[in-house]
Design an enzyme around this catalytic site. Structure first.
Site: not given
Length: 576
Positions: A35, A260, A270
């Site tokens: 994104e 992850r 983020k």
RNA sequence: UGGGGCGUCGUCAAGUGGCAAGACACAGGGUUUUGAUCCCUGUAUUCAGAGGUUCGAAUCCUCUCGCCCCAGCCA
């Protein structure tokens, strides 16, 4: 260390089987779907490498697709940054794809769902929607709008699209099961009204599709065969599959989840990185202390070392916290091969060679790489006054200290053997200069009489060097796991993560310093120019990573950081 | 206490019923004009725990324990 994971991880095993069974006609198509709402970090690099390498390995393709269905958070600068990061890593993706390019088709799919009675317009408020959803242990309740007619739904949805309603007035939901133990299946939201301008579609739309609806359909539209994502989407897989099963789509990609990456002493989210940037705890997204790809690049990390790292850590479903040392090891491994050697003194101590001719300047030959002849040699100058490292002298050295001390002889790399004869101090007792003698018979560093000198130290000619500033970086956080407990991240920040050295001396090198061109300062580490902070004639240099330092380790072992016992040394030895 | 996942060395990670790979880290040694690099050597009688099946179990079964994720009109 060419330890390519020859066996392959579980995802590779699945893909390989699919290819062997001729599933999807033996084709492999993956995608990396960021994104554009922030900058990429090393965690994304893992996904990038995985997706692109799987495609490469099975002669398929990997799309870069921006998952841009929330205009409130997305910006063109992020798109540009992401593209540049993927290119820097060295992956080819042709023209990028955008979920927003599918908005028309997605709208048609939504209509299809409405026509089939599988989606409805719900007019509950956000708060009500949450209440109706139930909790982890209690089932939800059906929305009172759940049984609207197809016609009414169609009409309302059209009017949503036409901008007749405000944000929050209506949403489009899938009709699945409000009592599902999987929260994602409790009539998930498919579309919401959002009167925001989109970086790419501008004001064309005032309704935007949600992730769950967008992602699976985008995958399908692109002919993706294997949709690799992180573990938190595992619970979304039933919805991914439901959507593709209900709709008439080109293909049904298989979603496979993997864990992850986490790395100790840093954060890889983020949101948290953004907080550090916005609250000025670091100097921007490309701060060299950050694990962002831009930060790492600026610091001097090579893309090869990052890819190597991603290869070595593997892919699994286990929560992991990888040792930062492994990343650094991959970096050193790569830099050791490519970085030309040069000499620089970070904390200079003046040395006067008392028996060296006053006006003489000699040229000496130095290798650019001790093991790689092909990297050639360079000429360096030597004279009566030179700089050496403060850490390379001790007035009262411990047993295994091979460097300079009163009466001790060391080799100046590529130059001469010198012996310290005098120590000059200022009023405070601080050593400010060393007086040495040199042995003229030892030019180049070899003693004709065969006497061996254990220590070799680096130096820089005092009247022929470049003054620079150097920035030393240490881990950003004090704690191995800065995200542990609810403690404030900021409290955990390492106050010494950045150290600026103002008075460094660099050998006058032939090649100009360049950003991303990493050189080794012998015995110190790998360094590169910080293009962002340097100005003409005033270079600022980043320390990319230190060399492995057996002496520092030994010294620490013999003189561990004092606990409660009082140290019985007069002065603190000044090693790192 | 609903659902979904995960537990193999300090850290990653192979292993899928037949002798517990490898990497990083660590420890020791060798080479070295970088205390770097490089090269040797060592390092899990045991796989979260307990039972069971089997000639044989990290792998199969049962139970227990621990950790992670999910209640955004974010992705």
């Amino acid at each position: 260390m060419e330890a390519e994971n020859s066996k392959g991880h579980f995802i590779e095993t699945i893909i390989k089987e699919d290819v062997e069974n001729n599933k999807n006609d033996g084709q492999v198509v993956t995608r990396f779907p960021p994104e554009p709402n922030g900058y990429l970090h090393i965690g994304h690099a893992k996904s990038i490498c995985l997706n692109f390498k799987m495609a490469q390995k099975f002669n398929g393709r990997c799309n870069l697709r921006f998952d841009d269905s929330n205009p409130a958070k997305e910006k063109q600068v992020y798109i540009d940054s992401i593209e540049s990061a993927v290119k820097w890593l060295g992956f080819e993706y042709g023209t990028p794809f955008y979920a927003s390019d599918y908005f028309d088709r997605l709208y048609e799919f939504a209509v299809e769902l409405i026509q089939k009675g599988k989606a409805y317009v719900c007019s509950l408020s956000a708060d009500q929607t949450r209440e109706y959803r139930g909790t982890l242990t209690e089932p939800g309740k059906n929305s009172p709008y759940r049984d609207r007619s197809v016609e009414e739904n169609q009409d309302l949805f059209t009017r949503m699209k036409n901008g007749e309603f405000d944000e929050g007035e209506h949403i489009l939901r899938a009709k699945i099961d409000m009592s599902s133990p999987n929260m994602n299946l409790r009539d998930p939201i498919l579309y919401r009204v959002k009167k925001a301008s989109h970086p790419r579609t501008g004001d064309k739309w005032c309704i935007y599709p949600m992730y769950d609806f967008t992602h699976c359909l985008s995958d399908s539209l692109e002919g993706v065969t294997h949709s690799l994502c992180s573990l938190e989407f595992e619970d979304h897989r039933p919805l991914y599959d439901w959507t593709l099963d209900e709709l008439d789509t080109p293909c049904h990609p298989q979603q496979i989840e993997f864990a992850r990456m986490n790395i100790n002493y840093t954060v890889l989210s983020k949101r948290k990185l953004q907080r550090l940037v916005e609250k000025d705890h670091v100097q921007g997204w490309d701060d060299p202390r950050l694990p962002t790809l831009e930060g790492m690049r600026r610091r001097g990390y090579t893309s090869e070392s990052i890819k190597k790292f991603c290869d070595i850590i593997g892919v699994s479903k286990k929560d992991s916290r990888i040792d930062m040392g492994l990343l650094e090891s991959c970096l050193r491994d790569d830099l050791n091969e490519k970085a030309p050697r040069v000499m620089a003194v970070l904390k200079p101590l003046k040395v006067t060679i008392i028996n060296y001719p006053d006006d003489l300047t000699e040229e000496l030959m130095a290798k650019n790489h001790p093991q790689k002849e092909e990297m050639g040699t360079r000429s360096i100058t030597f004279s009566k006054e030179i700089w050496v490292e403060q850490d390379d002298f001790m007035e009262d050295p411990p047993k295994k200290f091979f460097r300079l001390g009163p009466g001790r002889e060391v080799r100046l790399r590529y130059a001469y053997l010198v012996t310290c004869t005098d120590v000059i101090k200022d009023e405070d007792g601080t050593v400010i200069e060393l007086i040495c003698t040199y042995d003229p018979e030892t030019k180049g560093g070899n003693a004709p009489d065969g006497r061996k000198v254990k220590g070799t130290i680096h130096w820089v000619n005092a009247n022929d060097c470049i003054d620079t500033k150097v920035k030393l970086y240490d881990r950003l956080f004090k704690d191995e796991n800065p995200e542990k407990d609810k403690r404030d991240l900021v409290e955990n920040l390492n106050p010494d993560s950045l150290q600026l050295l103002e008075n460094c001396k660099l050998e006058k090198c032939r090649g100009e310093l360049e950003a991303e061109h990493v050189v080794q300062f012998e015995r110190l580490g790998y360094f590169c120019l910080d293009a962002k902070e340097s100005t003409k004639g005033a270079p600022v240099i980043n320390r990319t990573v230190t060399l492995r330092d057996a002496w520092a380790k030994l010294a620490k072992k013999n003189n561990p950081p004092r606990k409660n016992k009082q140290p019985k040394r007069k002065k603190r030895p000044q090693q790192k």
